[in-house]
Design an enzyme around this catalytic site. Structure first.
Site, PDB file in Angstrom:
ATOM      1  N   TYR A 169       0.891  -1.371  -0.164  1.00 44.52           N
ATOM      2  CA  TYR A 169       0.129  -0.016  -0.163  1.00 44.52           C
ATOM      3  C   TYR A 169       0.815   1.230   0.178  1.00 44.52           C
ATOM      4  O   TYR A 169       0.307   2.404   0.221  1.00 44.52           O
ATOM      5  CB  TYR A 169      -1.038  -0.009   1.044  1.00 44.52           C
ATOM      6  CG  TYR A 169      -2.108  -0.951   0.757  1.00 44.52           C
ATOM      7  CD1 TYR A 169      -2.273  -2.188   0.337  1.00 44.52           C
ATOM      8  CD2 TYR A 169      -3.423  -0.461   1.422  1.00 44.52           C
ATOM      9  CE1 TYR A 169      -3.258  -2.761   0.194  1.00 44.52           C
ATOM     10  CE2 TYR A 169      -4.496  -1.126   1.218  1.00 44.52           C
ATOM     11  CZ  TYR A 169      -4.488  -2.260   0.737  1.00 44.52           C
ATOM     12  OH  TYR A 169      -5.848  -3.058   0.489  1.00 44.52           O
ATOM     13  N   LYS A 194       2.625 -15.046   3.699  1.00 48.25           N
ATOM     14  CA  LYS A 194       2.655 -15.799   2.494  1.00 48.25           C
ATOM     15  C   LYS A 194       4.027 -15.865   2.334  1.00 48.25           C
ATOM     16  O   LYS A 194       4.547 -15.547   1.193  1.00 48.25           O
ATOM     17  CB  LYS A 194       1.926 -15.215   1.346  1.00 48.25           C
ATOM     18  CG  LYS A 194       1.699 -15.755   0.174  1.00 48.25           C
ATOM     19  CD  LYS A 194       0.609 -16.926   0.165  1.00 48.25           C
ATOM     20  CE  LYS A 194       0.909 -17.532  -1.294  1.00 48.25           C
ATOM     21  NZ  LYS A 194      -0.259 -18.743  -0.936  1.00 48.25           N
ATOM     22  N   ASP A 229      -4.125 -17.772   2.740  1.00 42.89           N
ATOM     23  CA  ASP A 229      -5.036 -18.574   1.679  1.00 42.89           C
ATOM     24  C   ASP A 229      -5.657 -19.664   2.697  1.00 42.89           C
ATOM     25  O   ASP A 229      -6.969 -19.729   2.807  1.00 42.89           O
ATOM     26  CB  ASP A 229      -4.417 -19.148   0.640  1.00 42.89           C
ATOM     27  CG  ASP A 229      -3.357 -19.799   0.385  1.00 42.89           C
ATOM     28  OD1 ASP A 229      -2.509 -19.545   1.346  1.00 42.89           O
ATOM     29  OD2 ASP A 229      -2.853 -20.500  -0.342  1.00 42.89           O
ATOM     30  N   ASP A 261      -6.312  -6.039   4.977  1.00 42.34           N
ATOM     31  CA  ASP A 261      -7.510  -5.266   4.834  1.00 42.34           C
ATOM     32  C   ASP A 261      -8.637  -6.317   4.255  1.00 42.34           C
ATOM     33  O   ASP A 261      -9.807  -6.226   4.396  1.00 42.34           O
ATOM     34  CB  ASP A 261      -6.988  -4.553   3.397  1.00 42.34           C
ATOM     35  CG  ASP A 261      -8.090  -3.349   3.026  1.00 42.34           C
ATOM     36  OD1 ASP A 261      -8.891  -3.310   3.545  1.00 42.34           O
ATOM     37  OD2 ASP A 261      -7.677  -3.054   1.744  1.00 42.34           O
TER      38      ASP A 261
END
Ligand code: NAI
Length: 355
Positions: free
Chosen positions: A137, A189, A224, A248
């Protein structure tokens, strides 16, 4: 009398706490007015400085985050804000992102608790701690022309720093311990984005071993798998801490577990200020109709009270809100009721009166 840690203000019913109030766009002014009325009924000692931001500020000052608003927050270090409209794609840069950067609001705290039984999931009590300043971001992105296509490719660069990771992880662990939570789970991740999110995993393992082992449980999960597990068995989690983009998405997923955005509050806590808001946007489809649900902003106000060490008022606010929604069955249309914003607010104020 209690010294507040972050505002520097003295929090006692007789002493006023200066705070910036931003009505914002769309349903913002409606839910902000409702929240101010409820805080007044509670006897919360905030002394509001009303300021513009968002579309309202563009119309009045030519800037979605004008100087007087920034100056006010610099002075008060505390703000309650309504949602701000941000155009997608082109147009001006998000005022929410600018606010985060201006006041180094590095921690986005999003608690999600079941308030109204009968939803898809019962007894949800989760907290998402999202890193708010780094990751993907940071806005380092651009198009690369290929042939005669000006948008032939798009590039984005994410940045996570050791310092930023350490800061958000310490916030999550300290928050979890202070609030008597049982576990912190890091969502990452690092199997694919080995550097960008690997740095958070590496920092967390080192920090936990050095400072928090034996004080609270800690585990890790890949983002995930986390999304699937949250849907299958959300009760296995407690406090989730993660990077900006994952936070988010995961925090909206978690809000969905408790019946949607109408009941999801958010706090942006930083080095220079703290800003409290509803997670939802300006709801242009229902703006001005007097039907918006003020509950998410009311729950954000409860977080603001806790931030100012006014925990007793926060407890009274939440209990009255639950009693209004559950026992009195007074609900706005988004929660299946028929109450207007005004009727809901009056019912809540009545509850506070005889609580
Ligand atoms: P939204 O959250 O405003 O609306 C999504 C749906 O939820 C709509 O159907 C709306 O009517 C409903 N809804 C939202 N808040 C509600 C409430 N208090 N009571 C009853 N129903 C409610 O999301 P959308 O439409 O994607 O965004 C609209 C604008 O808000 C955009 O300009 C966006 O950039 C901005 N936004 C601002 C945020 C902030 O300032 N923190 C956060 C999210 C979006």
């Amino acid at each position: 009398m209690v010294q507040t840690a972050d505002t520097g203000a003295t929090a006692a019913p007789t002493r006023r706490i200066p705070a910036t109030l931003i009505p914002g766009d769309g349903v913002g002014p409606e839910i902000v007015e409702a929240t101010v009325a409820v805080l007044e009924a509670l006897g919360a000692p905030f002394e509001w400085q009303r300021q513009d931001a968002g579309l309202a500020a563009v119309k009045r000052h030519g800037d979605p985050l004008p100087e007087p608003t920034l100056e006010s927050i610099h002075r008060t270090r505390l703000a309650l804000k309504g949602p701000l409209e941000t155009p997608s794609g082109g147009g001006y840069r998000s005022s929410n992102v600018r606010l985060r950067e201006a006041f180094k609001l590095y921690a986005n705290l999003r608690p999600a608790r079941t308030l109204v039984p009968g939803g898809r999931y019962e007894d949800i009590d989760l907290v998402v701690v999202r890193e708010n300043l780094e990751g993907l971001y940071t806005g380092f992105e651009h198009y690369v022309p290929i042939g005669d296509d000006a948008h032939g490719a798009a590039l984005a660069v994410g940045v996570n720093t050791r310092q930023g990771m350490n800061r958000i992880l310490e916030f999550a662990f300290d928050y979890a311990i202070a609030r008597g939570r049982r576990k912190v789970t890091l969502v990452h991740k690092a199997n694919i984005m080995k550097a960008l999110t690997g740095i958070m995993l590496e920092t967390a393992n080192e920090l936990y071993a050095r400072k928090y082992a034996g004080r609270i449980a800690f585990d890790t999960v890949i983002v995930d798998a986390c999304a699937m597990k949250l849907v299958q068995n959300p009760w296995q989690f407690d406090v989730l801490v993660t990077t900006n983009l994952f936070g988010d998405i995961i925090s909206d997923l978690v809000a969905g577990l408790i019946g949607g955005l109408g009941l999801a509050p958010g706090a942006n806590i930083g080095l220079d200020a703290a800003v409290f808001e509803a997670v939802h946007g300006s709801a242009p489809d229902i703006a001005g109709r007097g039907v918006a649900n003020p509950s998410a902003l009311l729950l954000a106000a409860a977080l603001m009270l806790e931030h100012c060490r006014l925990d007793e008022l926060a407890v009274r606010l939440r209990s009255a809100l639950v009693a209004t929604l559950k026992d009195d069955g007074v609900r706005t249309t988004d929660l299946g009721g028929s109450a207007t914003t005004e009727a809901f607010t009056q019912a809540l104020i009545a509850r506070i009166g005889y609580a």
